[in-house]
Design a protein around this motif. Structure first.
Motif, PDB file in Angstrom:
ATOM      1  N   ALA A 174       0.805  -1.214   0.000  1.00 49.66           N
ATOM      2  CA  ALA A 174       0.000   0.000   0.000  1.00 49.66           C
ATOM      3  C   ALA A 174       0.844   1.273   0.000  1.00 49.66           C
ATOM      4  O   ALA A 174       0.431   2.283  -0.569  1.00 49.66           O
ATOM      5  CB  ALA A 174      -0.940   0.007   1.203  1.00 49.66           C
ATOM      6  N   ALA A 175       1.997   1.243   0.635  1.00 46.89           N
ATOM      7  CA  ALA A 175       2.815   2.438   0.804  1.00 46.89           C
ATOM      8  C   ALA A 175       3.749   2.639  -0.379  1.00 46.89           C
ATOM      9  O   ALA A 175       4.271   1.676  -0.949  1.00 46.89           O
ATOM     10  CB  ALA A 175       3.626   2.339   2.096  1.00 46.89           C
ATOM     11  N   ALA A 176       3.990   3.898  -0.739  1.00 47.51           N
ATOM     12  CA  ALA A 176       4.907   4.199  -1.839  1.00 47.51           C
ATOM     13  C   ALA A 176       6.304   3.657  -1.549  1.00 47.51           C
ATOM     14  O   ALA A 176       6.973   3.134  -2.444  1.00 47.51           O
ATOM     15  CB  ALA A 176       4.959   5.705  -2.087  1.00 47.51           C
ATOM     16  N   TYR A 202       4.534   6.389  -6.761  1.00 50.60           N
ATOM     17  CA  TYR A 202       3.551   7.358  -6.293  1.00 50.60           C
ATOM     18  C   TYR A 202       2.455   6.639  -5.527  1.00 50.60           C
ATOM     19  O   TYR A 202       2.075   5.518  -5.855  1.00 50.60           O
ATOM     20  CB  TYR A 202       2.946   8.124  -7.471  1.00 50.60           C
ATOM     21  CG  TYR A 202       3.951   8.992  -8.206  1.00 50.60           C
ATOM     22  CD1 TYR A 202       4.300  10.245  -7.712  1.00 50.60           C
ATOM     23  CD2 TYR A 202       4.550   8.558  -9.391  1.00 50.60           C
ATOM     24  CE1 TYR A 202       5.222  11.044  -8.379  1.00 50.60           C
ATOM     25  CE2 TYR A 202       5.475   9.347 -10.053  1.00 50.60           C
ATOM     26  CZ  TYR A 202       5.804  10.588  -9.545  1.00 50.60           C
ATOM     27  OH  TYR A 202       6.722  11.377 -10.197  1.00 50.60           O
ATOM     28  N   GLU A 203       1.947   7.330  -4.529  1.00 51.11           N
ATOM     29  CA  GLU A 203       0.838   6.797  -3.741  1.00 51.11           C
ATOM     30  C   GLU A 203      -0.228   7.879  -3.628  1.00 51.11           C
ATOM     31  O   GLU A 203       0.078   9.022  -3.259  1.00 51.11           O
ATOM     32  CB  GLU A 203       1.332   6.403  -2.352  1.00 51.11           C
ATOM     33  CG  GLU A 203       0.228   6.018  -1.382  1.00 51.11           C
ATOM     34  CD  GLU A 203       0.703   6.030   0.058  1.00 51.11           C
ATOM     35  OE1 GLU A 203      -0.143   6.268   0.937  1.00 51.11           O
ATOM     36  OE2 GLU A 203       1.911   5.810   0.292  1.00 51.11           O
ATOM     37  N   GLY A 224      -1.032  11.623   0.097  1.00 55.54           N
ATOM     38  CA  GLY A 224      -0.252  11.472  -1.126  1.00 55.54           C
ATOM     39  C   GLY A 224       1.212  11.310  -0.789  1.00 55.54           C
ATOM     40  O   GLY A 224       1.691  11.841   0.220  1.00 55.54           O
ATOM     41  N   CYS A 225       1.934  10.576  -1.606  1.00 55.18           N
ATOM     42  CA  CYS A 225       3.340  10.286  -1.304  1.00 55.18           C
ATOM     43  C   CYS A 225       4.093   9.945  -2.577  1.00 55.18           C
ATOM     44  O   CYS A 225       3.529   9.375  -3.515  1.00 55.18           O
ATOM     45  CB  CYS A 225       3.410   9.116  -0.316  1.00 55.18           C
ATOM     46  SG  CYS A 225       5.072   8.673   0.218  1.00 55.18           S
ATOM     47  N   VAL A 226       5.369  10.309  -2.618  1.00 57.73           N
ATOM     48  CA  VAL A 226       6.259   9.903  -3.695  1.00 57.73           C
ATOM     49  C   VAL A 226       7.536   9.371  -3.061  1.00 57.73           C
ATOM     50  O   VAL A 226       8.055   9.957  -2.113  1.00 57.73           O
ATOM     51  CB  VAL A 226       6.562  11.068  -4.664  1.00 57.73           C
ATOM     52  CG1 VAL A 226       7.152  12.259  -3.940  1.00 57.73           C
ATOM     53  CG2 VAL A 226       7.491  10.614  -5.789  1.00 57.73           C
ATOM     54  N   ALA A 227       8.021   8.224  -3.536  1.00 56.53           N
ATOM     55  CA  ALA A 227       9.162   7.560  -2.913  1.00 56.53           C
ATOM     56  C   ALA A 227      10.152   7.086  -3.965  1.00 56.53           C
ATOM     57  O   ALA A 227       9.788   6.828  -5.118  1.00 56.53           O
ATOM     58  CB  ALA A 227       8.699   6.367  -2.075  1.00 56.53           C
ATOM     59  N   THR A 228      11.405   6.958  -3.538  1.00 52.35           N
ATOM     60  CA  THR A 228      12.444   6.418  -4.409  1.00 52.35           C
ATOM     61  C   THR A 228      13.277   5.420  -3.632  1.00 52.35           C
ATOM     62  O   THR A 228      13.291   5.436  -2.390  1.00 52.35           O
ATOM     63  CB  THR A 228      13.339   7.538  -4.966  1.00 52.35           C
ATOM     64  OG1 THR A 228      14.162   7.020  -6.019  1.00 52.35           O
ATOM     65  CG2 THR A 228      14.251   8.108  -3.878  1.00 52.35           C
TER      66      THR A 228
END
Length: 261
Positions: A143-145, A195-196, A205-209
């Motif tokens: 579920a999480a970015a 992206y979440e 909202g979230c963006v992760a790398t």
């Protein structure tokens, strides 16, 4: 499972682990009777173990009420020595601080543990919405970015395990279909960011790398989180990606010079 229903193996280590496992963020101070109930052990056994753990500094009694117990400083000392994430956090923190300063949003650092992600560092901004995440807290990886990007750049076995465990809905837009989830991971591998949008909760909202270790394997993920209607995820995505690449380079260490043998 209710703590009283636990099937504790008949070994000293297992019982000590059960006693220590009775403590968590919501139960930081407990009485012997509460420890026994949460650990699923007889009160007499728990009392004996607590006495020994206090003697060795693993548990401590409250200064004002000796019947109340909490984790001892000896555990903290051992935890600091054993933490495999200490170097990662030290390297990532300056980049996380830069991201927070530039975006005025909450910045997370997380690692994958089975089918869940664990947050190992969080930098909150006073201008950002209050998130429910906490250091040591967990979320389902699908579920999480941060979880999706770790799975996208991780082993296929980890993805299989997550899908086999079930993609239960966490937020209103959690991806719950395995085929769709695997296609999402393919897109993440191509873009370098995940992206979440309301997958872990309404309005989030979230963006992760990904962060890669010295061996080129995914070791952690870094993200920026905020309200999905206010945070332009596509705009901040490149900054998150750049920070992740910088942390990855530092984890790999300096490249050997031509004169090195």
């Amino acid at each position: 499972m209710c703590p009283a229903e636990r099937n504790i193996p008949d070994s000293g280590v297992a019982r000590v682990a059960a006693v220590l496992g009775a403590f968590d963020a919501l139960h930081a101070v407990l009485r012997v009777s509460e420890i026994a109930r949460r650990a699923g052990l007889p009160k007499s056994t728990t009392s004996r173990l607590v006495r020994d753990l206090v003697g060795y500094g693993f548990l401590e009694r409250d200064e004002n009420d000796s019947a109340l117990l909490h984790m001892g400083t000896r555990l903290f000392e051992y935890g600091e020595l054993a933490s495999r994430h200490r170097n990662l956090r030290a390297i990532a923190l300056p980049y996380m601080a830069d991201l927070r300063e530039a975006t005025r949003q909450t910045v997370h650092l997380a690692v994958l543990d089975g089918t869940e992600v664990v947050y190992v560092e969080i930098l909150r901004s006073k201008d950002a919405p209050r998130m429910g995440s906490r250091v040591g807290g967990r979320l389902p990886a699908h579920a999480a970015a941060v979880g999706k990007v770790l799975l996208a750049f991780g082993d296929a076995e980890a993805v299989d395990a997550v899908c086999a465990h079930g993609l239960a809905p966490v937020g209103p837009r959690t991806i719950t279909a395995p085929g769709l989830f695997r296609r999402e991971l393919e897109r993440i591998r191509g873009a370098g960011v995940a992206y979440e949008n309301e997958e872990t909760g309404p309005g989030v909202g979230c963006v992760a790398t990904v962060i890669l270790g010295a061996d080129g394997r995914a070791v952690a993920a870094m993200s920026i989180s905020g309200w999905s209607g206010r945070l332009n995820l596509r705009r901040v995505g490149p900054a998150v990606r750049t920070a992740g690449l910088a942390v990855s380079r530092e984890l790999r260490g300096p490249s050997p010079s031509m004169g090195d043998s």
